[in-house]
Motif scaffolding. Sequence first.
Motif, mmCIF file in Angstrom:
data_model
loop_
_atom_site.group_PDB
_atom_site.id
_atom_site.type_symbol
_atom_site.label_atom_id
_atom_site.label_comp_id
_atom_site.label_asym_id
_atom_site.label_seq_id
_atom_site.Cartn_x
_atom_site.Cartn_y
_atom_site.Cartn_z
ATOM 1 N N TYR A 225 0.761 -1.389 0.020
ATOM 2 C CA TYR A 225 -0.235 0.062 0.044
ATOM 3 C C TYR A 225 0.955 1.280 -0.121
ATOM 4 O O TYR A 225 1.705 1.425 0.652
ATOM 5 N N ARG A 226 0.476 2.247 -0.800
ATOM 6 C CA ARG A 226 1.263 3.635 -0.777
ATOM 7 C C ARG A 226 0.274 4.651 -0.775
ATOM 8 O O ARG A 226 -0.758 4.746 -1.189
ATOM 9 N N ASP A 227 0.765 5.653 -0.075
ATOM 10 C CA ASP A 227 0.129 7.008 0.190
ATOM 11 C C ASP A 227 0.722 7.765 -0.900
ATOM 12 O O ASP A 227 1.628 8.363 -0.822
ATOM 13 N N PHE A 228 -0.032 7.841 -2.073
ATOM 14 C CA PHE A 228 0.440 8.615 -3.439
ATOM 15 C C PHE A 228 -0.145 10.061 -3.170
ATOM 16 O O PHE A 228 -1.164 10.368 -3.287
ATOM 17 N N THR A 229 0.915 10.786 -3.396
ATOM 18 C CA THR A 229 0.668 12.505 -3.250
ATOM 19 C C THR A 229 0.829 13.233 -4.359
ATOM 20 O O THR A 229 1.853 13.169 -4.773
ATOM 21 N N PRO A 265 -4.222 5.562 1.892
ATOM 22 C CA PRO A 265 -3.084 4.375 0.975
ATOM 23 C C PRO A 265 -3.767 3.641 0.013
ATOM 24 O O PRO A 265 -4.932 3.416 0.193
ATOM 25 N N GLU A 266 -3.347 3.551 -1.089
ATOM 26 C CA GLU A 266 -3.904 2.826 -2.076
ATOM 27 C C GLU A 266 -3.256 1.410 -2.326
ATOM 28 O O GLU A 266 -1.960 1.564 -2.302
ATOM 29 N N SER A 267 -3.982 0.432 -2.656
ATOM 30 C CA SER A 267 -3.276 -0.943 -2.994
ATOM 31 C C SER A 267 -2.731 -0.758 -4.077
ATOM 32 O O SER A 267 -2.938 -0.162 -5.104
#
Length: 341
Positions: A225-229, A265-267
Amino acid sequence: METQLKVLITGAAGFIGSYLAQRLAKNGYQVIGIDNMNDYYDVSLKEERLKSLEGDENFRFEKTDIADADVMRDLFAEEQPELVVNLAAQAGVRYSITNPDSYIQSNIVGFYNILECCRHSGEDGRTKVKHLVYASSSSVYGANKKVPYSVEDPADHPVSLYAATKKSDELMAYAYSRLYGIPATGLRFFTVYGPKGRPDMAYFGFADKMARGQKIQIFNHGDMYRDFTYIDDVITGVESVMKKVPAEDENGVRHKVYNIGNHRPESLMHFVETLEQCLIKAGVISAPGEKEFLPMQPGDVYRTYADVTELERDFGFAPNTSLETGLQRFADWYAGYYLKK
Ligand SMILES: NC(=O)c1ccc[n+]([C@@H]2O[C@H](COP(=O)([O-])OP(=O)(O)OC[C@H]3O[C@@H](n4cnc5c(N)ncnc54)[C@H](O)[C@@H]3O)[C@@H](O)[C@H]2O)c1
């Protein structure tokens, strides 16, 4: 603080630095951008970013290395910046596993030079730096299990040298704030993406492979999972933070650290599917591509997730661009970039 201040941006040909330079120059700041133009990734992209700033009378560029103490000392003496935003760094988690040297040079020696220049900036009647803002990273949270990641959480277990250098920067900045009264703010960015982004980052690498019809490699079998900004949100965050010197803490030290992340967070699989849809819409590919599922890589973390409570409280702002919107803007830009290559 008023506008028309003189700001030094290091790493100005970089992804975040070039957007910041554009925003600040547009908003009336006098911007001096420096960058060593290293070839860690395609230099022509750095040149293209600088081209967008050409002709802007509020912007001036110098090819300079922050790891060169003498050159930096002269630059500060001549320019006397009131604000400094240090974004120059050797970025990338995986590269630090095999190429540690450049991390020590740019992120430790280079950052130490910036601190020293700030420390001596007010001498001999010269302008004292009012605020140093510097890039840290979400990777300082290392193998932390508790989410969302809060700036209150311990961050003492880095899983890469890159993360260790960023945490060291925070500690050095704190010590300089405490010893020499330099107001400083560290920003822990969470996976920043957008047009003219970094080719070494996963979303860009995926796009390159998809465009060439090659198989993409998905680590930890997609379970990440990543928190994309989105880049514009990051720039709004940096500009807001820059204008406000941190209040003194209980020890009388003006040093703060904030998370700048999308706090959503996006998978990895949702992310890949969204990117594919955006690239299809942009005309780069006609159908989803092939995927190879692999185990976790050294230096990677399972999940990043920013707690932005403090950013919202102190600046009334938090990133909020959706992945769909941000990735479509990236894909639309990428369509033109890829055609040119
Ligand atoms: N993009 C992200 O997702 C992200 C996430 C966390 C932290 N950060 C941090 O934010 C900052 C900016 O990142 P970015 O994504 O724009 O990276 P980037 O690599 O595009 O920009 C960094 C720039 O600094 C320059 N540079 C490197 N070493 C230098 C030196 N010694 N002297 C002068 N210039 C030098 C590089 O040429 C590059 O143009 C970095 O400190 C990075 O570690 C970025």
